[in-house]
Design a protein around this motif. Structure first.
Motif, short mmCIF file in Angstrom:
data_model
loop_
_atom_site.label_atom_id
_atom_site.label_comp_id
_atom_site.label_asym_id
_atom_site.label_seq_id
_atom_site.Cartn_x
_atom_site.Cartn_y
_atom_site.Cartn_z
N ASP A 290 0.88 -1.24 -0.06
CA ASP A 290 -0.17 -0.08 0.09
C ASP A 290 0.92 1.29 0.00
O ASP A 290 0.54 2.22 0.24
CB ASP A 290 -0.85 0.12 1.25
CG ASP A 290 -0.21 -0.03 2.50
OD1 ASP A 290 1.08 -0.37 2.55
OD2 ASP A 290 -0.71 0.14 3.38
N ARG A 294 -0.57 5.24 1.28
CA ARG A 294 -0.44 5.93 2.45
C ARG A 294 1.04 6.42 2.72
O ARG A 294 1.98 5.76 2.10
CB ARG A 294 -0.81 4.90 3.46
CG ARG A 294 -0.08 3.65 3.72
CD ARG A 294 -0.18 2.63 4.96
NE ARG A 294 0.79 1.91 4.95
CZ ARG A 294 1.98 1.89 5.46
NH1 ARG A 294 2.62 3.03 5.97
NH2 ARG A 294 2.84 0.80 5.38
N CYS A 295 1.23 7.43 3.65
CA CYS A 295 2.48 7.76 3.92
C CYS A 295 3.35 6.73 4.74
O CYS A 295 2.68 6.08 5.72
CB CYS A 295 2.49 9.18 4.78
SG CYS A 295 1.64 10.39 3.68
N ARG A 298 3.57 7.77 9.64
CA ARG A 298 1.98 7.75 9.60
C ARG A 298 2.03 9.46 10.21
O ARG A 298 0.72 10.13 9.67
CB ARG A 298 1.56 6.97 10.70
CG ARG A 298 1.26 5.58 10.19
CD ARG A 298 0.82 4.49 11.25
NE ARG A 298 1.91 4.35 12.16
CZ ARG A 298 2.18 3.28 12.95
NH1 ARG A 298 1.11 2.30 12.84
NH2 ARG A 298 3.14 2.99 13.76
N GLU A 301 1.11 12.08 7.43
CA GLU A 301 -0.37 12.21 6.72
C GLU A 301 -1.04 13.59 7.01
O GLU A 301 -1.92 13.94 6.21
CB GLU A 301 -1.32 11.14 7.30
CG GLU A 301 -0.82 9.78 6.95
CD GLU A 301 -1.15 9.46 5.43
OE1 GLU A 301 -1.91 10.10 4.71
OE2 GLU A 301 -1.23 8.35 4.84
N ARG A 306 -4.97 16.95 1.90
CA ARG A 306 -5.12 15.96 0.86
C ARG A 306 -5.92 16.33 -0.41
O ARG A 306 -5.50 15.99 -1.53
CB ARG A 306 -6.12 14.70 1.43
CG ARG A 306 -5.28 13.68 2.28
CD ARG A 306 -4.17 12.84 1.72
NE ARG A 306 -4.85 12.12 0.72
CZ ARG A 306 -5.02 10.94 0.55
NH1 ARG A 306 -5.21 10.26 1.67
NH2 ARG A 306 -5.41 10.33 -0.82
N ARG A 360 0.27 12.12 -3.38
CA ARG A 360 -0.80 11.29 -4.16
C ARG A 360 -1.68 12.08 -5.12
O ARG A 360 -2.16 11.48 -6.08
CB ARG A 360 -1.67 10.79 -3.13
CG ARG A 360 -1.13 9.65 -2.43
CD ARG A 360 -1.72 9.47 -0.81
NE ARG A 360 -1.61 10.37 0.12
CZ ARG A 360 -1.50 10.33 1.35
NH1 ARG A 360 -2.04 9.18 1.66
NH2 ARG A 360 -1.49 11.42 1.80
N GLN A 383 7.43 9.71 -2.46
CA GLN A 383 7.45 9.83 -0.84
C GLN A 383 8.79 10.09 -0.45
O GLN A 383 8.72 11.16 0.61
CB GLN A 383 7.07 8.41 -0.26
CG GLN A 383 5.57 7.73 -0.35
CD GLN A 383 4.98 7.30 0.93
OE1 GLN A 383 5.17 7.85 1.79
NE2 GLN A 383 4.10 6.20 0.71
#
Length: 518
Positions: A290, A294-295, A298, A301, A306, A360, A383
């Motif tokens: 994933d 997702r970062c 965590r 985020e 977003r 994203r 990332q």
């Protein structure tokens, strides 16, 4: 419950090609005895994903044409079917009494991961044996990064496998057409200077790189001006499997063993290092499927909203940011499907820090632009360059400084941003500072979408504040334990933990400092 026995078993094997479009150094194909049905499934749903584009499909279609010719010469032409993978595989297995499927271990997107899970569930229920074989230095179900480098080295040491001497086809199977981009309903995607697909083109690029173009690789890779020729340009052939990483590594090692003239040694060493980094970054996605969603750290985020700033994102996608070197790189990428790594990193840095866009939001757009889109590398780098891993040094590129350094004569910038033809050299990368800018900036060429200095300052402050928060370091340590490289003081990957009594292993290298140019 034991799987059912397939009543059609025993009449042949499907070799399911995915991102492994070659016959040489192909463990799955080499494992087959008896009748074989070489298969490529064109999956419309896969090509409808946000990271897929017509330029990618055009390259893949050319690879498929070459693969079909190679397989036909061996006696078993490539079969192409359009549809959902389970339905296609089930239909072929039933119709031609096939009880075994073999493919390579694909490290792909969440979509392909879910598709493979569906295929696996169907195969178990139908009593069809599906075997996935490793075809790269990426290790499936890796318990720890400790020892990974040794496992990769052992895989490379086995050497590339030769192409089969001949194949016995499953009888009565029509090859089927290779569809065009329009049939897949892909949006028009003009890419005038795209590299040609196919193994023959890949081998030609490999040969020219190792015999002539690669001599100045180490020094020339950073600039889009010199990198276009000096970089190997093998990335799309590796991404879609027309060439294998192992055969490219073997060719580079053989060239080094020839003791070429001075200047080659450092370039070949640097190139081989980047082949290892390629597997390293793909291993990140293998260990965290994933990663694209997702970062890694965590807490990051909450770093950016977003929902992207629509105007800023649109300016980036149109290559009308008002920052000449950024726009030049984006336009060059649109026309070629390729860009050297340093400039890719600068584009992501600009989008993430100056425009403050979530990775994203930007990632799918850039993925579609890259003919050499490799999910493991792309999302790991999105990332890393956006600062959401928590373990990498902040890399906030100054796009004006990069323009002066990487395009000192302005040739690249002027070629791709012709609106600036009348701007004197001394103001080319900052036309808003030119005394004559009134008739140009904001009229024929846009003003900068943000104040570069203010945006960079705000980004540094936001990242620094987040990293000072309680618990950030502990989470970063968790990420490093799972994903960071294990390197020695010379910068080489190390295989295992240091023996007891000999001190602690050196911490992971600052990966953000590497340059990953192929």
């Amino acid at each position: 419950m034991a799987p059912a026995t397939a009543i059609w078993a025993g009449m042949g094997t499907i070799v399911w090609f995915k991102r492994d479009l070659r016959v040489a150094d192909h463990p799955a194909l080499a494992s087959v005895t008896g009748p074989v049905l070489p298969l490529y499934v064109v999956e419309p749903e896969l090509w409808a994903q946000a990271d897929a584009s017509a330029r990618q499909w055009a390259f893949v279609a050319e690879c498929l044409e070459g693969l079909r010719a190679e397989l036909a010469a061996l006696g078993a032409p490539l079969v192409v079917r359009v549809g959902e993978a389970v339905e296609v595989l089930e239909g072929l297995c039933r119709r031609h009494r096939i009880g075994r499927i073999v493919s390579h271990e694909e490290t792909g997107t969440l979509w392909t991961y879910a598709r493979d899970r569906r295929v696996g569930a169907w195969a178990r229920g139908a009593g069809v044996a599906w075997e996935e074989l490793p075809a790269s230095g990426v290790v499936r179900r890796l318990a720890s990064r400790d020892g990974w480098a040794g496992r990769r080295e052992r895989f490379l040491a086995l050497g590339p496998l030769p192409a089969p001497g001949g194949l016995e086809p499953v009888p009565g199977v029509e090859p089927g057409p290779i569809p065009g981009a329009r049939a897949l309903r892909l949006a028009e995607d003009r890419c005038a200077h795209r590299q040609a697909g196919g193994r023959a083109a890949g081998l030609s690029a490999l040969g020219s790189f190792l015999t002539s173009r690669g001599e100045g690789y180490r020094a020339a890779m950073s600039s889009p001006v010199t990198g276009e020729r000096a970089c190997s340009r093998l990335s799309p052939y590796l991404a879609w499997g027309a060439l294998s990483g192992r055969e490219v590594a073997a060719a580079a090692a053989a060239r080094r063993a020839e003791r070429p003239p001075a200047g080659w040694g450092a370039s070949l060493k640097s190139f081989e290092s980047r082949l290892a980094w390629r597997d390293h970054f793909m291993q990140k996605l293998e260990d965290a499927p994933d990663l694209e969603a997702r970062c890694l750290h965590r807490a990051t985020e909450a770093l950016r909203p977003r929902a992207p700033d629509v105007a800023r994102l649109a300016a980036f996608e149109r290559a009308e940011t008002g920052v000449p070197f950024v726009d030049a790189c984006l336009r060059y990428l649109a026309a070629t499907g390729w860009l050297n790594f340093r400039m890719r990193a600068m584009l992501v840095s600009f989008a993430a820090y100056h425009l403050w866009l979530d990775w994203r939001a930007v990632g799918p757009f850039l993925a579609r632009r890259f003919t050499d889109y490799e999910p493991g590398i792309h999302w790991s780098q999105m990332q890393m360059q956006s600062g959401t891993t928590g373990i990498n040094t902040l890399r906030l590129y100054n796009p004006v400084k990069q323009g002066w350094e990487q395009d000192p004569t302005g040739r690249f910038t002027r070629a791709w941003v012709p609106e600036l033809a009348g701007v004197p050299d001394g103001f080319l990368q900052e036309p808003w500072r030119w005394p004559g800018a009134a008739g140009l900036v904001g009229r024929r060429y846009p003003e900068p979408v943000v104040d570069l200095a203010a945006a960079a300052r705000a980004a540094r402050e936001a990242v620094a504040a987040l990293r000072r928060e309680g618990g950030f370091a502990a989470e970063a340590a968790r990420v490093a334990a799972k994903h960071a490289s294990r390197k020695d003081r010379a910068g080489h990957f190390v295989n295992d933990r240091a023996p007891r009594g000999r001190g602690r292993r050196r911490p992971a290298a600052p990966e953000a400092q590497l340059r990953f140019d192929l």
